[in-house]
Design a protein around this motif. Structure first.
Motif, short mmCIF file in Angstrom:
data_model
loop_
_atom_site.label_atom_id
_atom_site.label_comp_id
_atom_site.label_asym_id
_atom_site.label_seq_id
_atom_site.Cartn_x
_atom_site.Cartn_y
_atom_site.Cartn_z
N LEU A 25 3.96 4.16 10.48
CA LEU A 25 3.39 3.97 11.45
C LEU A 25 1.59 3.72 10.20
CD1 LEU A 25 4.20 7.04 13.37
CD2 LEU A 25 4.31 4.65 14.15
N VAL A 26 1.96 5.21 9.56
CA VAL A 26 0.66 4.78 8.78
C VAL A 26 -0.29 3.98 8.37
CG1 VAL A 26 -0.59 5.83 6.94
CG2 VAL A 26 0.70 7.26 7.72
N VAL A 27 1.01 3.04 7.93
CA VAL A 27 0.28 1.32 7.60
C VAL A 27 0.14 0.52 8.66
CG1 VAL A 27 1.47 -0.61 6.59
CG2 VAL A 27 2.30 1.03 5.79
N LEU A 28 0.86 0.73 9.83
CA LEU A 28 0.11 -0.04 11.06
C LEU A 28 -1.18 0.82 11.59
CD1 LEU A 28 3.56 -0.41 13.29
CD2 LEU A 28 2.58 -1.80 11.91
N ILE A 29 -1.40 1.62 11.73
CA ILE A 29 -2.26 2.74 12.12
C ILE A 29 -3.47 1.60 10.87
CG2 ILE A 29 -4.55 4.39 12.11
CD1 ILE A 29 -1.38 5.85 13.27
N ALA A 30 -3.49 1.85 9.88
CA ALA A 30 -4.51 1.27 8.82
C ALA A 30 -4.38 -0.22 8.79
CB ALA A 30 -4.21 1.66 7.51
N ILE A 31 -3.93 -0.39 9.69
CA ILE A 31 -3.73 -2.34 9.50
C ILE A 31 -5.21 -2.34 11.03
CG2 ILE A 31 -3.05 -4.24 10.72
CD1 ILE A 31 -0.71 -3.95 8.23
N PHE A 32 -4.68 -1.63 12.21
CA PHE A 32 -5.22 -1.77 13.65
C PHE A 32 -7.01 -1.39 13.06
CE2 PHE A 32 -6.84 0.75 17.27
CZ PHE A 32 -6.81 -0.61 18.13
N VAL A 33 -6.85 0.06 12.42
CA VAL A 33 -8.70 0.38 11.80
C VAL A 33 -9.48 -0.86 11.02
CG1 VAL A 33 -10.17 1.74 10.42
CG2 VAL A 33 -8.18 2.55 12.74
N VAL A 34 -8.49 -1.32 10.21
CA VAL A 34 -9.69 -2.91 9.71
C VAL A 34 -9.38 -3.94 10.37
CG1 VAL A 34 -9.29 -4.33 7.82
CG2 VAL A 34 -8.01 -2.12 7.20
N VAL A 35 -9.30 -4.17 11.26
CA VAL A 35 -9.00 -5.47 12.41
C VAL A 35 -9.79 -4.90 13.44
CG1 VAL A 35 -7.66 -6.67 13.80
CG2 VAL A 35 -6.40 -6.56 11.65
N MET A 36 -9.91 -4.34 13.64
CA MET A 36 -11.40 -3.21 14.25
C MET A 36 -12.67 -3.03 13.86
SD MET A 36 -9.75 -3.11 17.67
CE MET A 36 -10.63 -2.35 18.67
N VAL A 37 -12.33 -2.62 12.88
CA VAL A 37 -13.51 -2.29 12.23
C VAL A 37 -14.74 -3.92 11.69
CG1 VAL A 37 -14.79 -1.87 10.06
CG2 VAL A 37 -13.81 -0.19 10.86
N ALA A 38 -13.27 -5.00 11.63
CA ALA A 38 -13.98 -6.50 11.31
C ALA A 38 -14.54 -6.95 12.39
CB ALA A 38 -12.22 -7.27 10.50
N LEU A 39 -13.92 -6.83 13.30
CA LEU A 39 -13.67 -7.57 14.49
C LEU A 39 -15.30 -6.79 15.24
CD1 LEU A 39 -10.73 -7.17 16.64
CD2 LEU A 39 -12.40 -9.13 15.98
N LYS A 40 -15.44 -5.54 14.95
CA LYS A 40 -17.11 -5.10 15.34
C LYS A 40 -18.22 -5.87 15.18
CE LYS A 40 -19.71 -0.71 17.26
NZ LYS A 40 -19.85 -1.14 18.12
N MET A 41 -17.81 -5.88 13.35
CA MET A 41 -19.29 -5.71 12.31
C MET A 41 -19.37 -7.81 12.39
SD MET A 41 -18.38 -4.19 9.39
CE MET A 41 -19.89 -4.64 8.24
#
Length: 177
Positions: free
Chosen positions: A16-32
């Protein structure tokens, strides 16, 4: 599931920690990169040319503002660059013109009126070219640009807080067209 591990090998909490971290990285990349959102923003090629007028400016202040615009153009820039919230915008003051400020007073001259210059101030019109404007909201920085709307004209060299948008022309029209 054996001993809190998925398939006997992967800890569920760690997964779960790894999946949440991947989700956060993807969302930040999309926003930027600007790929997150409804897709209504226009590309950086959208161009808006508008004029904003500021009334009752002292002559020496007008001359200083005009000199900054002319100096920027003489140095190969499009004009004096606008800024908002401490950041430069992709918008430039390309021209500054002025005319004497005049007040209209109603005289007792057979019901007529006369135009009287009340002081030694000028009404100054700034021509501004902005790129990358969202044509849905027509925002330049944080300000919406619409005819009749109050407008702050701010560069690194000067600021006029009491402007008003007089004209607005979109290169390719607005989304409302």
């Amino acid at each position: 599931m054996k001993d809190g591990k998925l398939f006997g090998k992967i800890n569920i909490i760690d997964l779960l920690v790894v999946l949440i971290a991947i989700f956060v990285v993807v969302m930040v990349a999309l926003k930027m990169t600007g790929h997150l959102g409804g897709g209504t923003a226009q590309t950086a090629t959208t161009k808006v040319v508008y004029t904003a007028r500021v009334e009752r400016i002292r002559r020496d202040v007008y001359e200083a503002a005009r000199a900054f615009v002319e100096d920027a153009k003489a140095n190969g820039k499009e004009g004096d660059q606008l800024m908002a919230n401490g950041e430069l915008l992709n918008a430039y003051i390309t021209d500054v013109t002025a005319e004497d400020h005049a007040d209209v007073t109603i005289g007792a001259y057979n019901g007529g009126f006369s135009v009287v210059s009340a002081d030694d101030t000028l009404d100054v019109t700034f021509t501004i070219v902005a790129y990358g404007v969202d044509t849905i909201t027509t925002k330049v920085g944080t300000q919406e640009v619409r005819v009749g709307k109050a407008h702050i004209i701010k560069t690194t060299h000067f600021e006029f807080a009491s402007g008003s948008v007089v004209t607005c022309d979109w290169e390719s029209g607005t989304a409302a067209d």
